[in-house]
Design an enzyme around this catalytic site. Structure first.
Site, PDB file in Angstrom:
ATOM      1  N   GLU A   1      -7.176   0.810  -4.719  1.00 49.56           N
ATOM      2  CA  GLU A   1      -7.233   0.680  -3.252  1.00 49.56           C
ATOM      3  C   GLU A   1      -8.593   0.153  -2.764  1.00 49.56           C
ATOM      4  O   GLU A   1      -8.625  -0.756  -1.926  1.00 49.56           O
ATOM      5  CB  GLU A   1      -6.915   2.035  -2.600  1.00 49.56           C
ATOM      6  CG  GLU A   1      -5.435   2.364  -2.719  1.00 49.56           C
ATOM      7  CD  GLU A   1      -5.115   3.838  -2.552  1.00 49.56           C
ATOM      8  OE1 GLU A   1      -6.003   4.614  -2.149  1.00 49.56           O
ATOM      9  OE2 GLU A   1      -3.965   4.231  -2.828  1.00 49.56           O
TER      10      GLU A   1
ATOM     11  N   ASP B   1     -13.047   5.903   2.465  1.00 50.22           N
ATOM     12  CA  ASP B   1     -11.636   5.930   2.898  1.00 50.22           C
ATOM     13  C   ASP B   1     -11.264   7.340   3.363  1.00 50.22           C
ATOM     14  O   ASP B   1     -11.070   8.240   2.548  1.00 50.22           O
ATOM     15  CB  ASP B   1     -10.769   5.494   1.700  1.00 50.22           C
ATOM     16  CG  ASP B   1      -9.286   5.436   2.043  1.00 50.22           C
ATOM     17  OD1 ASP B   1      -8.897   5.917   3.125  1.00 50.22           O
ATOM     18  OD2 ASP B   1      -8.516   4.907   1.221  1.00 50.22           O
TER      19      ASP B   1
ATOM     20  N   ASP C   1       0.888  -1.167   0.000  1.00 49.15           N
ATOM     21  CA  ASP C   1       0.000   0.000   0.000  1.00 49.15           C
ATOM     22  C   ASP C   1       0.922   1.212   0.000  1.00 49.15           C
ATOM     23  O   ASP C   1       1.529   1.542   1.019  1.00 49.15           O
ATOM     24  CB  ASP C   1      -0.879  -0.045   1.259  1.00 49.15           C
ATOM     25  CG  ASP C   1      -1.652   1.253   1.496  1.00 49.15           C
ATOM     26  OD1 ASP C   1      -1.629   2.136   0.621  1.00 49.15           O
ATOM     27  OD2 ASP C   1      -2.278   1.380   2.574  1.00 49.15           O
TER      28      ASP C   1
ATOM     29  N   LYS D   1       3.082  11.168  -3.496  1.00 49.91           N
ATOM     30  CA  LYS D   1       2.032  10.505  -4.286  1.00 49.91           C
ATOM     31  C   LYS D   1       1.171  11.527  -5.049  1.00 49.91           C
ATOM     32  O   LYS D   1       0.676  11.246  -6.135  1.00 49.91           O
ATOM     33  CB  LYS D   1       1.165   9.688  -3.331  1.00 49.91           C
ATOM     34  CG  LYS D   1       0.136   8.801  -3.969  1.00 49.91           C
ATOM     35  CD  LYS D   1      -0.432   7.870  -2.921  1.00 49.91           C
ATOM     36  CE  LYS D   1      -1.621   7.101  -3.398  1.00 49.91           C
ATOM     37  NZ  LYS D   1      -2.116   6.195  -2.353  1.00 49.91           N
TER      38      LYS D   1
END
Ligand code: AMP
Length: 622
Positions: free
Chosen positions: A183, A205, A20, A83
């Site tokens: 994800e 999330d 992850d 990211k």
């Protein structure tokens, strides 16, 4: 010529790692002993902060926890949130640029370059440093195998350029990418939802800095992303900020404007705020406490969970607005979502869970650690891609059925023996008595029909059901058994949203011999158990019919003729006289007689209902 036999060893490890690769933290997981597990060296934290510190003077960059610890002292040499830069161009970055402490520009090839200490790096190269670190972190926990094949997760909304940039990072890190996985899909895999035949799933999330809601459909184990929405700058950091504001306001008289905006002071305030926020996820109140020793100043305030909830409610409302948008884009209503999965550290905030539960009208999956769900799912995918099938999980089954005690001491089995894990089952229950405001749940395990012959696992209560007639409350009870065999039972009353949750380990303390003995006893006593169970069910049914008959009889007694009334009263007396010692056939006869005698009463009641519904309407309006 003589030949020498060589034994060629196949060095290719069959293990692959799930990674992850997060905005704030990254995690590694592998498939081990039939289930996915997070891997990290003993005594070290599981997660690797996705942070790179550049010490300068041609020294190698410091990645991970040490790099993050150095950030406080020299934030201008530390890179976070790489990211957010992956696969993007300078012109697209907008407000993200403010977060980069180094000069940034597009290279001639169109790929972003970040200038650090006279060198320039692409986001892919920087991300490769993090991948290397997290891969190494995981490998240090594995004895012999060092899997260089990996599955990496990315947000569902990542476009092709962002996915390709992630692949390139892995290549630069010397890793072989088996697959880039979304994800939310990974989160579903961690919960075993790929074993559902069909359905819609919402993955909610909420991390430290970002919020993503993804709506997926599943068809024969294949996931499809129907829609995504979210806010790339909404998360637990914003919750911290509202508490930091309280500290700043509280110290305004004692510290100057300059001192209150000092980065060192703000870092201390943020840490105090986060500590208080996290404590409120388990305690009803917590201390917001900060000491500024250099100035001899202390801030102290007790914050209740209700106060925090109120402060952050506009932020939580924003997440729900995104959920609304995602559902509308997917063309679904909340009730068409079959499962809700919560991911990210901020879903530990009770008010966040409650908001998601209320919006989707479903008890969300929270059984796994929300920080680890995505990495665990990546490990499941890695396992499947390296030839291990999900069927291996089928070896992990529930050896004894799990259920709940119902009225009369019988059992309602929710999870049948031999169900594969992880698994979830939801069933509806209701109240037995009028104005019942709580329900006692008794979780039991075993194959026999009556509670007294099964193993008691736990008892818990759902309180706060509004008073209403018996049978009106709608309580959804969910049993979830995770890959470790831990059972979580949650109950939720649909109209008010009150809910409760309990966790048990069904197999703790039971030896294989005991399981076997319980199974044999269920076979040997099958006929007798069946009779006892039927007796209990009939007694309960007669009890419910008697309560209903007596209540309605009072309101319409005058409208019934004497013969019918006598008939009903005789059936009521016979029913009362019948006890649980009656044989099932005797009880069945009493029940049937009560039903027959009350037919005219039922007809009269139906007539009254119909009349009141039609009152005031002309015949042609009906
Ligand atoms: P993630 O980005 O998923 O790692 O989530 C990090 C966020 O989760 C941070 O804002 C943390 O403060 C928050 N968090 C972690 N544990 C808790 C907790 N027990 N209660 C509330 N928030 C938490």
């Amino acid at each position: 010529m003589g030949y020498i036999e060589l034994n060629v060893l196949n060095n290719q490890s069959n293990l692959a790692m799930g990674i992850d690769l997060g905005t704030t933290n990254s995690l590694a997981a592998v498939w081990k002993d039939g289930r996915p597990v997070i891997v990290h060296p003993e005594g070290e934290a599981a997660s690797v902060p996705s942070v790179i510190h550049f010490p300068g003077e041609d020294k190698a960059p410091i990645v991970g926890r040490k790099g993050r610890d150095l950030a406080a002292a020299s934030p201008e040499r530390t890179l976070f949130s790489i990211k957010r830069l992956m696969g993007r161009q300078a012109a697209e970055l907008g407000s993200e640029l403010a977060m980069i402490p180094f000069p940034v520009k597009d290279g001639e090839d169109g790929v972003l370059r970040i200038q650090v200490d006279g060198k320039s790096f692409t986001p892919q190269e920087l991300s490769a440093l993090i991948l290397n670190k997290v891969h190494d972190h995981g490998c240090r926990a594995l004895e012999e195998e060092k899997p260089d094949r990996v599955v990496i997760t990315v947000p569902a909304y990542f476009d092709d350029a962002q996915r390709q940039a992630t692949r390139d990072s892995a290549r630069l890190a010397g890793l072989d990418v088996l697959r880039i996985v979304n994800e939310p899909t990974a989160a579903c895999l961690a919960y075993g939802l790929d074993q559902n035949k069909t359905g819609n799933i919402a993955v909610f999330d909420l991390g430290g800095g970002t919020f993503d809601i993804s709506v997926l459909s599943i068809d024969d184990g294949v996931f499809k992303v129907l829609s995504t929405a979210g806010d790339t700058h909404l998360g637990g950091d914003d919750f911290d900020r509202v508490l930091v504001n309280l500290i700043v306001e509280g110290l305004k008289g004692q510290l100057s404007e300059e001192e209150l905006s000092d980065p060192g002071f703000l870092t201390g305030a943020r840490l105090a705020a986060e500590r208080c926020k996290c404590a409120l996820s388990s305690d009803p109140e917590a201390e917001l406490h900060m000491v500024l020793a250099s100035r001899g100043v202390t801030f102290h305030k007790t914050i209740t969970r209700d106060e925090l909830d109120e402060l952050i409610s506009p932020l939580i409302e924003k997440t729900i607005d995104c959920c609304r948008r995602a559902l509308s884009d997917a063309g679904l209503k909340p009730e068409e979502v079959d499962e809700v999965v919560l991911v990210g550290g901020s879903t530990r905030v009770i008010a966040v869970r409650a908001a998601a539960e209320n919006f989707f009208k479903r008890i969300p999956h929270t059984e796994l650690n929300p920080d680890e769900v995505v990495a665990l799912g990546a490990a499941v995918q890695a396992h499947i891609l390296t030839g291990g099938s999900r069927d291996m999980l089928l070896l992990d089954v529930i050896p004894l059925s799990l259920g709940l005690e119902t009225v009369g001491g019988a059992i309602s089995k929710l999870v049948e023996r031999n169900s594969t894990i992880p698994c979830s089952v939801t069933e509806g229950f209701t109240t037995y008595a009028d104005n019942q405001t709580g329900i006692d749940f008794h979780i039991v395990q075993g194959e026999r029909e009556m509670v007294s012959d099964c193993r008691s696992l736990a008892k818990f209560q759902l309180k706060g059901i509004p008073p209403m007639p018996a049978g009106m409350a709608r309580v959804a009870v969910r049993f979830h058994v995770d890959a470790d065999g831990v059972l979580t039972v949650s109950a939720r009353e649909e109209s008010t949203g009150v809910s409760t949750l309990v966790e048990v380990e069904p197999m703790s303390g039971l030896s294989d011999e005991e399981v076997e003995r319980m199974l044999i006893a269920s076979i040997e006593n099958a006929a007798e158990d069946f009779e006892t169970r039927r007796n209990a069910d009939l007694n309960t049914e007669i009890g419910t019919m008697l309560t209903a008959t007596e209540r309605s009889l009072e309101s319409v007694r005058a409208a019934l003729d004497k013969e019918t009334l006598d008939d009903i009263e005789a059936a009521i007396s016979a029913s009362r006289a019948a006890t649980s010692s009656e044989s099932p056939s005797g009880l069945q006869a009493v029940r049937d007689e009560l039903e027959r005698a009350t037919l005219p009463l039922a007809a009269l009641l139906m007539n009254n209902v119909a009349k009141s519904a039609l009152s005031g309407k002309r015949l042609d309006e009906v």
